[in-house]
Structure formats: structure tokens, C-alpha cells
Design a protein around this motif. Sequence first.
Motif, PDB file in Angstrom:
ATOM      1  N   ALA A   1      29.226  27.697  43.679  1.00 47.61           N
ATOM      2  CA  ALA A   1      29.258  29.161  43.699  1.00 47.61           C
ATOM      3  C   ALA A   1      29.930  29.729  42.462  1.00 47.61           C
ATOM      4  N   ASN A   2      29.340  30.787  41.947  1.00 42.71           N
ATOM      5  CA  ASN A   2      29.992  31.574  40.913  1.00 42.71           C
ATOM      6  C   ASN A   2      30.983  32.516  41.567  1.00 42.71           C
ATOM      7  N   ILE A   3      32.025  32.870  40.853  1.00 44.06           N
ATOM      8  CA  ILE A   3      32.989  33.850  41.343  1.00 44.06           C
ATOM      9  C   ILE A   3      32.643  35.194  40.725  1.00 44.06           C
ATOM     10  N   THR A   4      32.400  36.193  41.563  1.00 45.44           N
ATOM     11  CA  THR A   4      32.126  37.535  41.059  1.00 45.44           C
ATOM     12  C   THR A   4      33.317  38.426  41.358  1.00 45.44           C
ATOM     13  N   VAL A   5      33.510  39.425  40.521  1.00 46.66           N
ATOM     14  CA  VAL A   5      34.609  40.362  40.716  1.00 46.66           C
ATOM     15  C   VAL A   5      34.450  41.100  42.041  1.00 46.66           C
ATOM     16  N   LYS A   6      33.208  41.440  42.410  1.00 48.42           N
ATOM     17  CA  LYS A   6      32.975  42.146  43.671  1.00 48.42           C
ATOM     18  C   LYS A   6      33.365  41.286  44.870  1.00 48.42           C
ATOM     19  N   ASP A   7      32.942  40.022  44.886  1.00 46.32           N
ATOM     20  CA  ASP A   7      33.309  39.133  45.987  1.00 46.32           C
ATOM     21  C   ASP A   7      34.819  38.975  46.077  1.00 46.32           C
ATOM     22  N   LEU A   8      35.451  38.828  44.923  1.00 49.59           N
ATOM     23  CA  LEU A   8      36.901  38.684  44.879  1.00 49.59           C
ATOM     24  C   LEU A   8      37.580  39.910  45.462  1.00 49.59           C
ATOM     25  N   SER A   9      37.186  41.095  45.014  1.00 51.66           N
ATOM     26  CA  SER A   9      37.811  42.331  45.479  1.00 51.66           C
ATOM     27  C   SER A   9      37.629  42.523  46.977  1.00 51.66           C
ATOM     28  N   ASP A  10      36.421  42.227  47.465  1.00 48.74           N
ATOM     29  CA  ASP A  10      36.156  42.371  48.899  1.00 48.74           C
ATOM     30  C   ASP A  10      37.066  41.455  49.710  1.00 48.74           C
ATOM     31  N   ALA A  11      37.146  40.196  49.300  1.00 41.21           N
ATOM     32  CA  ALA A  11      37.940  39.214  50.045  1.00 41.21           C
ATOM     33  C   ALA A  11      39.421  39.551  50.015  1.00 41.21           C
ATOM     34  N   LEU A  12      39.916  39.961  48.853  1.00 38.86           N
ATOM     35  CA  LEU A  12      41.350  40.207  48.740  1.00 38.86           C
ATOM     36  C   LEU A  12      41.772  41.534  49.343  1.00 38.86           C
ATOM     37  N   GLU A  13      40.853  42.493  49.474  1.00 39.97           N
ATOM     38  CA  GLU A  13      41.165  43.714  50.218  1.00 39.97           C
ATOM     39  C   GLU A  13      41.493  43.370  51.662  1.00 39.97           C
ATOM     40  N   VAL A  14      40.671  42.503  52.236  1.00 39.88           N
ATOM     41  CA  VAL A  14      40.896  42.089  53.621  1.00 39.88           C
ATOM     42  C   VAL A  14      42.168  41.250  53.712  1.00 39.88           C
TER      43      VAL A  14
ATOM     44  N   GLN B   1      47.522  38.260  41.977  1.00 43.17           N
ATOM     45  CA  GLN B   1      46.551  37.176  42.019  1.00 43.17           C
ATOM     46  C   GLN B   1      45.148  37.697  41.707  1.00 43.17           C
ATOM     47  N   GLU B   2      44.819  38.839  42.271  1.00 48.77           N
ATOM     48  CA  GLU B   2      43.505  39.432  42.011  1.00 48.77           C
ATOM     49  C   GLU B   2      43.319  39.707  40.522  1.00 48.77           C
ATOM     50  N   GLN B   3      44.342  40.256  39.880  1.00 50.67           N
ATOM     51  CA  GLN B   3      44.225  40.586  38.461  1.00 50.67           C
ATOM     52  C   GLN B   3      44.068  39.338  37.604  1.00 50.67           C
ATOM     53  N   ILE B   4      44.758  38.274  37.968  1.00 44.63           N
ATOM     54  CA  ILE B   4      44.661  37.022  37.212  1.00 44.63           C
ATOM     55  C   ILE B   4      43.258  36.434  37.324  1.00 44.63           C
ATOM     56  N   VAL B   5      42.719  36.417  38.537  1.00 47.98           N
ATOM     57  CA  VAL B   5      41.384  35.853  38.720  1.00 47.98           C
ATOM     58  C   VAL B   5      40.336  36.710  38.011  1.00 47.98           C
ATOM     59  N   ILE B   6      40.449  38.028  38.110  1.00 48.60           N
ATOM     60  CA  ILE B   6      39.507  38.911  37.417  1.00 48.60           C
ATOM     61  C   ILE B   6      39.556  38.659  35.912  1.00 48.60           C
ATOM     62  N   ARG B   7      40.762  38.539  35.385  1.00 42.99           N
ATOM     63  CA  ARG B   7      40.911  38.288  33.944  1.00 42.99           C
ATOM     64  C   ARG B   7      40.276  36.966  33.546  1.00 42.99           C
ATOM     65  N   ASN B   8      40.541  35.929  34.330  1.00 44.01           N
ATOM     66  CA  ASN B   8      40.016  34.606  33.995  1.00 44.01           C
ATOM     67  C   ASN B   8      38.500  34.538  34.138  1.00 44.01           C
ATOM     68  N   VAL B   9      37.973  35.153  35.214  1.00 44.21           N
ATOM     69  CA  VAL B   9      36.533  35.146  35.432  1.00 44.21           C
ATOM     70  C   VAL B   9      35.820  35.948  34.352  1.00 44.21           C
ATOM     71  N   THR B  10      36.362  37.114  34.017  1.00 43.96           N
ATOM     72  CA  THR B  10      35.767  37.957  32.984  1.00 43.96           C
ATOM     73  C   THR B  10      35.768  37.247  31.635  1.00 43.96           C
ATOM     74  N   SER B  11      36.896  36.575  31.336  1.00 44.38           N
ATOM     75  CA  SER B  11      36.992  35.841  30.071  1.00 44.38           C
ATOM     76  C   SER B  11      36.005  34.698  30.016  1.00 44.38           C
ATOM     77  N   ARG B  12      35.857  33.989  31.143  1.00 43.95           N
ATOM     78  CA  ARG B  12      34.933  32.864  31.191  1.00 43.95           C
ATOM     79  C   ARG B  12      33.484  33.330  31.057  1.00 43.95           C
ATOM     80  N   ASP B  13      33.147  34.425  31.767  1.00 44.45           N
ATOM     81  CA  ASP B  13      31.787  34.945  31.700  1.00 44.45           C
ATOM     82  C   ASP B  13      31.419  35.412  30.303  1.00 44.45           C
ATOM     83  N   SER B  14      32.395  35.952  29.581  1.00 52.05           N
ATOM     84  CA  SER B  14      32.112  36.447  28.233  1.00 52.05           C
ATOM     85  C   SER B  14      31.823  35.320  27.247  1.00 52.05           C
ATOM     86  N   ARG B  15      32.240  34.104  27.623  1.00 53.31           N
ATOM     87  CA  ARG B  15      31.995  32.947  26.747  1.00 53.31           C
ATOM     88  C   ARG B  15      30.660  32.279  27.036  1.00 53.31           C
ATOM     89  N   LEU B  16      30.031  32.665  28.173  1.00 56.45           N
ATOM     90  CA  LEU B  16      28.768  32.026  28.539  1.00 56.45           C
ATOM     91  C   LEU B  16      27.598  32.593  27.767  1.00 56.45           C
TER      92      LEU B  16
END
Length: 225
Positions: free
Chosen positions: A76-89, A210-225
Motif C-alpha cells: 500500500a501507498n501512504i496518502t495524506v488523505k488516508d493518514l489524516s482520516d485515520a489520525l483524526e479518529v 506524528q501526523e506532520q512527520i508522516v506527511i512531510r516524509n511522504v510528501t518528500s518521498r513522492d516528490s522524488r518519484l
Amino acid sequence: MKLEIDIDAYLPLREVVFNTLRKAIIEGEFQPGERLMEVTLANKLGVSRTPVREAIRMLELEGLVKMIPRRGAEVANITVKDLSDALEVRMAIEELSVRLACERIDEAGKEELSKANLNFKEAINSKLVPAIVDTDIAFHNSIYKASKNEKLISIAQNLREQVYRYRVEYVKDFSYHDKLVSEHDEITRAIFRGDVEAATKVMNEHIFNQEQIVIRNVTSRDSRL
């Protein structure tokens, strides 16, 4: 890639395969979007397709694998939307659990929480990501248990599988480890004092960071793809 399976493990074969594949995903041997072919994995692991299929289903429940129509399973890929939804709950559940723990924790609960916090620190020092994730889960589980609300505990345990992947992602950021330890210490002390305001404040910051760290890491990784 060389997958190694511990055939002597005192576990059902599907769980042995599950643990092997989960470790490979966590440690990056399988990349996001990579297909998991049952026949190929079964041959590499020296097992039949059945325990591989069952293990993939277990990985799907943890959010590590996604089933794609006409393609099958892939990491599975990690998306910012999935992350935000899960961590809101998760934030809502964590806030309620820590609030109730402040009011209801007993001496046995305090001992369990202290031990869980110590185990987490030891895992941080080990630098082993699976150990850090498992002890982080145990720390939060001890807070759920201290709430003495069985419905809350059940819901939190179910959500645990949904946020497992995100735990792995922020734990892999070693620059955040000192902050993690500090936050766990603050949460523990606040619960022991029965300080609801302080405990909920730190817990909310803990999940938000934690949410901000994952968003930062995922965004950085996606920008390198």
C-alpha cells in the motif's frame, strides 16, 4: 530479494509467513506499489499458496497491503488523505482514553504504564524499528486499559491495525525519537497526577506531531518519484 522464514517458530504457518512479509515491508524490501504474487512468494518461502494468501489478508487489515481489482495484492501507498482520516479518529480515541485514565487508573495500572514506558525507551535505544513500534503500541494499550472502558478498548484495538503503517513511518524518522520519549514521559506523569488538562494537551500534540512527520516524509518521498 531473499526472504527467510523461521520454520521453527511456535506459531501457525500463516502467522509465520505474515511476520516474515510484514518485516520485509517495514524494512523496505518491498516498496510501495510493488505487487505481491502469491506463487512467487510461496516458492521463495517454501510454503503453499494458502498461508501466503492468509498472510496477505492479515497485512491488508493492517493497511500494509492493498487489493487491486484484476491485479491482486500490492504494498500500500501512504496518502495524506488516508493518514489524516485515520489520525483524526485516533486523536479522538486517544484524548478520551487519556482523560478516563487520569480519573480511573489504579496502582496496577500505574505499574503497567511505567513498565510500558520503560520498555519503549529501551526499544528506542535499540534503534530497531519493529521493537519501537511494538512497544509504542503497548504504551498506548496500557492507557486504554487504564480507562476501564471495554468498548473504548475494543474500538482502539481495531483502529490499531488501521494506523500500524503510520506508526512505522514516523518511528523510522530517528530525528523524532527524543521527542517521542519526552512526550511519553509527559503523558505518563500527567496521568499519574490525574491532570486531565495536561494529559489531553500533550496527547493531542503527540498525535499531531506524528501526523506532520508522516506527511512531510511522504510528501518528500513522492516528490522524488
